[in-house]
Scaffold this motif. Sequence first.
Motif, PDB file in Angstrom:
ATOM      1  N   TYR A  23      10.126  -5.867  11.821  1.00  0.00           N
ATOM      2  CA  TYR A  23      10.860  -6.163  10.584  1.00  0.00           C
ATOM      3  C   TYR A  23      10.297  -7.399   9.896  1.00  0.00           C
ATOM      4  N   PHE A  24       9.826  -8.361  10.669  1.00  0.00           N
ATOM      5  CA  PHE A  24       9.166  -9.519  10.063  1.00  0.00           C
ATOM      6  C   PHE A  24       7.869  -9.084   9.387  1.00  0.00           C
ATOM      7  N   GLY A  25       7.163  -8.134   9.994  1.00  0.00           N
ATOM      8  CA  GLY A  25       5.953  -7.587   9.372  1.00  0.00           C
ATOM      9  C   GLY A  25       6.262  -6.934   8.033  1.00  0.00           C
ATOM     10  N   LEU A  26       7.431  -6.310   7.926  1.00  0.00           N
ATOM     11  CA  LEU A  26       7.834  -5.724   6.639  1.00  0.00           C
ATOM     12  C   LEU A  26       8.112  -6.798   5.607  1.00  0.00           C
ATOM     13  N   VAL A  27       8.606  -7.963   6.052  1.00  0.00           N
ATOM     14  CA  VAL A  27       8.775  -9.102   5.137  1.00  0.00           C
ATOM     15  C   VAL A  27       7.403  -9.514   4.596  1.00  0.00           C
ATOM     16  N   LEU A  28       6.409  -9.564   5.466  1.00  0.00           N
ATOM     17  CA  LEU A  28       5.048  -9.899   5.029  1.00  0.00           C
ATOM     18  C   LEU A  28       4.520  -8.841   4.059  1.00  0.00           C
ATOM     19  N   ALA A  29       4.854  -7.575   4.310  1.00  0.00           N
ATOM     20  CA  ALA A  29       4.454  -6.504   3.390  1.00  0.00           C
ATOM     21  C   ALA A  29       5.103  -6.698   2.020  1.00  0.00           C
ATOM     22  N   LEU A  30       6.345  -7.181   1.995  1.00  0.00           N
ATOM     23  CA  LEU A  30       7.001  -7.490   0.714  1.00  0.00           C
ATOM     24  C   LEU A  30       6.224  -8.553  -0.048  1.00  0.00           C
ATOM     25  N   ILE A  31       5.743  -9.558   0.667  1.00  0.00           N
ATOM     26  CA  ILE A  31       4.964 -10.624   0.028  1.00  0.00           C
ATOM     27  C   ILE A  31       3.674 -10.056  -0.559  1.00  0.00           C
ATOM     28  N   VAL A  32       3.004  -9.186   0.205  1.00  0.00           N
ATOM     29  CA  VAL A  32       1.777  -8.555  -0.279  1.00  0.00           C
ATOM     30  C   VAL A  32       2.065  -7.740  -1.550  1.00  0.00           C
ATOM     31  N   LEU A  33       3.153  -6.978  -1.524  1.00  0.00           N
ATOM     32  CA  LEU A  33       3.517  -6.180  -2.698  1.00  0.00           C
ATOM     33  C   LEU A  33       3.907  -7.050  -3.884  1.00  0.00           C
ATOM     34  N   LEU A  34       4.526  -8.190  -3.627  1.00  0.00           N
ATOM     35  CA  LEU A  34       4.878  -9.113  -4.710  1.00  0.00           C
ATOM     36  C   LEU A  34       3.608  -9.645  -5.379  1.00  0.00           C
ATOM     37  N   VAL A  35       2.600  -9.971  -4.572  1.00  0.00           N
ATOM     38  CA  VAL A  35       1.318 -10.419  -5.130  1.00  0.00           C
ATOM     39  C   VAL A  35       0.695  -9.301  -5.958  1.00  0.00           C
ATOM     40  N   LYS A  36       0.723  -8.072  -5.441  1.00  0.00           N
ATOM     41  CA  LYS A  36       0.191  -6.916  -6.174  1.00  0.00           C
ATOM     42  C   LYS A  36       0.954  -6.712  -7.489  1.00  0.00           C
ATOM     43  N   PHE A  37       2.281  -6.870  -7.447  1.00  0.00           N
ATOM     44  CA  PHE A  37       3.107  -6.737  -8.647  1.00  0.00           C
ATOM     45  C   PHE A  37       2.693  -7.791  -9.677  1.00  0.00           C
ATOM     46  N   GLY A  38       2.536  -9.040  -9.230  1.00  0.00           N
ATOM     47  CA  GLY A  38       2.115 -10.115 -10.140  1.00  0.00           C
ATOM     48  C   GLY A  38       0.756  -9.836 -10.755  1.00  0.00           C
ATOM     49  N   LYS A  39      -0.154  -9.306  -9.944  1.00  0.00           N
ATOM     50  CA  LYS A  39      -1.489  -8.957 -10.428  1.00  0.00           C
ATOM     51  C   LYS A  39      -1.403  -7.877 -11.505  1.00  0.00           C
ATOM     52  N   GLU A  40      -0.554  -6.877 -11.280  1.00  0.00           N
ATOM     53  CA  GLU A  40      -0.376  -5.796 -12.263  1.00  0.00           C
ATOM     54  C   GLU A  40       0.234  -6.325 -13.568  1.00  0.00           C
ATOM     55  N   VAL A  41       1.225  -7.204 -13.454  1.00  0.00           N
ATOM     56  CA  VAL A  41       1.845  -7.783 -14.656  1.00  0.00           C
ATOM     57  C   VAL A  41       0.811  -8.593 -15.435  1.00  0.00           C
ATOM     58  N   PHE A  42       0.044  -9.407 -14.710  1.00  0.00           N
ATOM     59  CA  PHE A  42      -1.001 -10.207 -15.361  1.00  0.00           C
ATOM     60  C   PHE A  42      -2.000  -9.303 -16.072  1.00  0.00           C
ATOM     61  N   TYR A  43      -2.419  -8.217 -15.405  1.00  0.00           N
ATOM     62  CA  TYR A  43      -3.360  -7.276 -16.000  1.00  0.00           C
ATOM     63  C   TYR A  43      -2.778  -6.666 -17.280  1.00  0.00           C
ATOM     64  N   LEU A  44      -1.503  -6.290 -17.234  1.00  0.00           N
ATOM     65  CA  LEU A  44      -0.870  -5.688 -18.416  1.00  0.00           C
ATOM     66  C   LEU A  44      -0.861  -6.657 -19.594  1.00  0.00           C
ATOM     67  N   PHE A  45      -0.475  -7.900 -19.325  1.00  0.00           N
ATOM     68  CA  PHE A  45      -0.424  -8.888 -20.407  1.00  0.00           C
ATOM     69  C   PHE A  45      -1.826  -9.244 -20.896  1.00  0.00           C
ATOM     70  N   ASP A  46      -2.796  -9.235 -19.988  1.00  0.00           N
ATOM     71  CA  ASP A  46      -4.166  -9.559 -20.362  1.00  0.00           C
ATOM     72  C   ASP A  46      -4.765  -8.486 -21.270  1.00  0.00           C
ATOM     73  N   HIS A  47      -4.297  -7.231 -21.120  1.00  0.00           N
ATOM     74  CA  HIS A  47      -4.841  -6.119 -21.901  1.00  0.00           C
ATOM     75  C   HIS A  47      -3.846  -5.584 -22.933  1.00  0.00           C
ATOM     76  N   ILE A  48      -2.868  -6.369 -23.284  1.00  0.00           N
ATOM     77  CA  ILE A  48      -1.802  -5.891 -24.175  1.00  0.00           C
ATOM     78  C   ILE A  48      -2.337  -5.471 -25.551  1.00  0.00           C
ATOM     79  N   MET A  49      -3.383  -6.126 -26.021  1.00  0.00           N
ATOM     80  CA  MET A  49      -3.909  -5.817 -27.354  1.00  0.00           C
ATOM     81  C   MET A  49      -4.967  -4.714 -27.327  1.00  0.00           C
TER      82      MET A  49
END
Length: 168
Positions: A23-49
């Motif tokens: 279950y602690f490993g799943l917490v670490l997986a949440l952190i990895v997914l949060l980083v991936k989510f942030g990367k996707e948001v950044f990509y979207l804003f970077d290519h908005i135009m």
Amino acid sequence: MKRLESKFEHILFSSRWLMAPVYFGLVLALIVLLVKFGKEVFYLFDHIMTATGGEMIIGVLSLVDIALIMNLLVIIMFSGYENFVSKMEDLHSHQDRPDWMGHIGFSDLKIKLIGSIVAISGIELLKAFMNVDNLTDRHLAWMVGIHITFLASGVLYALMDKISYKSH
């Protein structure tokens, strides 16, 4: 002999704590997914135009996909820990405690899991159809077939759960 049996049962019962690192490993997986989510948001804003409408929709669907997976992990962590390891007694009076905590059994967990898998598969299929020009018919057929398999599995799980519930 009774003492040996009692000791064995105590060891067996205590072995449930071997799941805690999982279950602690799943917490670490949440952190990895949060980083991936942030990367996707950044990509979207970077290519908005420069991004097309379809590319933006695919980007947003990717965010929804990650959010669904993260929600699923939280449900699995909380309900799995409470069902198989230990009750979270100290958190019962916490004001932010979700209402569903402590009420999701193994059967409910299976239904939520397959429901989330069907939703995630549907989002992936929608993303594929938004990008249909870059995929082969064979690839699309496999995606549709897998999605239908997940969907049928979900319906069968729900039916089995309903039949099982009626028999009790």
